[in-house]
Design a protein around this motif. Structure first.
Motif, PDB file in Angstrom:
ATOM      1  N   LYS A 179       0.774  -0.988   0.141  1.00  0.00           N
ATOM      2  CA  LYS A 179      -0.010  -0.374  -0.034  1.00  0.00           C
ATOM      3  C   LYS A 179       1.190   1.478  -0.071  1.00  0.00           C
ATOM      4  O   LYS A 179       2.440   1.206  -0.109  1.00  0.00           O
ATOM      5  N   ARG A 211       1.234   8.171   2.575  1.00  0.00           N
ATOM      6  CA  ARG A 211       0.956  10.262   1.958  1.00  0.00           C
ATOM      7  C   ARG A 211       0.705  10.480   3.114  1.00  0.00           C
ATOM      8  O   ARG A 211      -0.087   9.966   4.234  1.00  0.00           O
ATOM      9  N   LYS A 271      -0.989  14.400   5.251  1.00  0.00           N
ATOM     10  CA  LYS A 271      -2.545  15.014   4.726  1.00  0.00           C
ATOM     11  C   LYS A 271      -1.972  16.661   4.674  1.00  0.00           C
ATOM     12  O   LYS A 271      -0.993  17.407   4.696  1.00  0.00           O
ATOM     13  N   ALA A 322      -2.123   9.120   6.035  1.00  0.00           N
ATOM     14  CA  ALA A 322      -3.076   8.204   4.989  1.00  0.00           C
ATOM     15  C   ALA A 322      -2.734   7.437   4.068  1.00  0.00           C
ATOM     16  O   ALA A 322      -2.087   7.498   4.161  1.00  0.00           O
ATOM     17  N   VAL A 351      -3.292   6.034   0.153  1.00  0.00           N
ATOM     18  CA  VAL A 351      -3.457   6.957  -0.861  1.00  0.00           C
ATOM     19  C   VAL A 351      -4.749   6.256  -1.592  1.00  0.00           C
ATOM     20  O   VAL A 351      -4.840   4.722  -1.800  1.00  0.00           O
ATOM     21  N   SER A 352      -5.842   6.910  -3.107  1.00  0.00           N
ATOM     22  CA  SER A 352      -6.981   6.652  -3.103  1.00  0.00           C
ATOM     23  C   SER A 352      -6.930   5.827  -3.608  1.00  0.00           C
ATOM     24  O   SER A 352      -5.576   5.884  -4.606  1.00  0.00           O
ATOM     25  N   SER A 353      -8.118   4.535  -4.163  1.00  0.00           N
ATOM     26  CA  SER A 353      -7.567   3.744  -4.641  1.00  0.00           C
ATOM     27  C   SER A 353      -7.347   3.972  -6.715  1.00  0.00           C
ATOM     28  O   SER A 353      -7.137   3.505  -7.195  1.00  0.00           O
ATOM     29  N   ALA A 354      -8.192   5.362  -6.888  1.00  0.00           N
ATOM     30  CA  ALA A 354      -8.293   6.107  -7.928  1.00  0.00           C
ATOM     31  C   ALA A 354      -6.768   6.464  -8.345  1.00  0.00           C
ATOM     32  O   ALA A 354      -6.122   6.964  -9.765  1.00  0.00           O
ATOM     33  N   ASP A 355      -5.964   6.994  -7.274  1.00  0.00           N
ATOM     34  CA  ASP A 355      -4.666   7.448  -7.492  1.00  0.00           C
ATOM     35  C   ASP A 355      -3.944   6.682  -7.307  1.00  0.00           C
ATOM     36  O   ASP A 355      -2.416   6.617  -7.992  1.00  0.00           O
ATOM     37  N   TYR A 356      -4.446   5.439  -7.141  1.00  0.00           N
ATOM     38  CA  TYR A 356      -2.980   4.287  -6.662  1.00  0.00           C
ATOM     39  C   TYR A 356      -2.176   4.048  -7.848  1.00  0.00           C
ATOM     40  O   TYR A 356      -0.822   3.310  -7.925  1.00  0.00           O
TER      41      TYR A 356
END
Length: 64
Positions: free
Chosen positions: A21, A24, A26, A48, A50-55
């Protein structure tokens, strides 16, 4: 196939965990802190995921 270079800007901002994973930091914790509550500032210090969209895009910048 040549070696892939790590994106140095991304390497300073993101960190890979042992399971793959990406962590990042905040936003909103650099200035104008007087109006933010202590609880909010404390929560902003924790990393936090990283979101799945940016991964996928970020993992390309950090090949190793």
């Amino acid at each position: 196939m040549p070696k892939l270079k790590t994106h140095r800007g991304a390497a300073k901002r993101f960190k890979k965990t042992g399971t793959g994973k990406i962590l990042r930091r905040k936003a909103f914790h650099s200035h104008i802190l007087t109006k933010k509550s202590a609880k909010r500032k404390r929560k902003l210090t924790r990393p936090a995921l990283v979101s799945s969209a940016d991964y996928e895009n970020i993992s390309r910048l950090l090949p190793y």
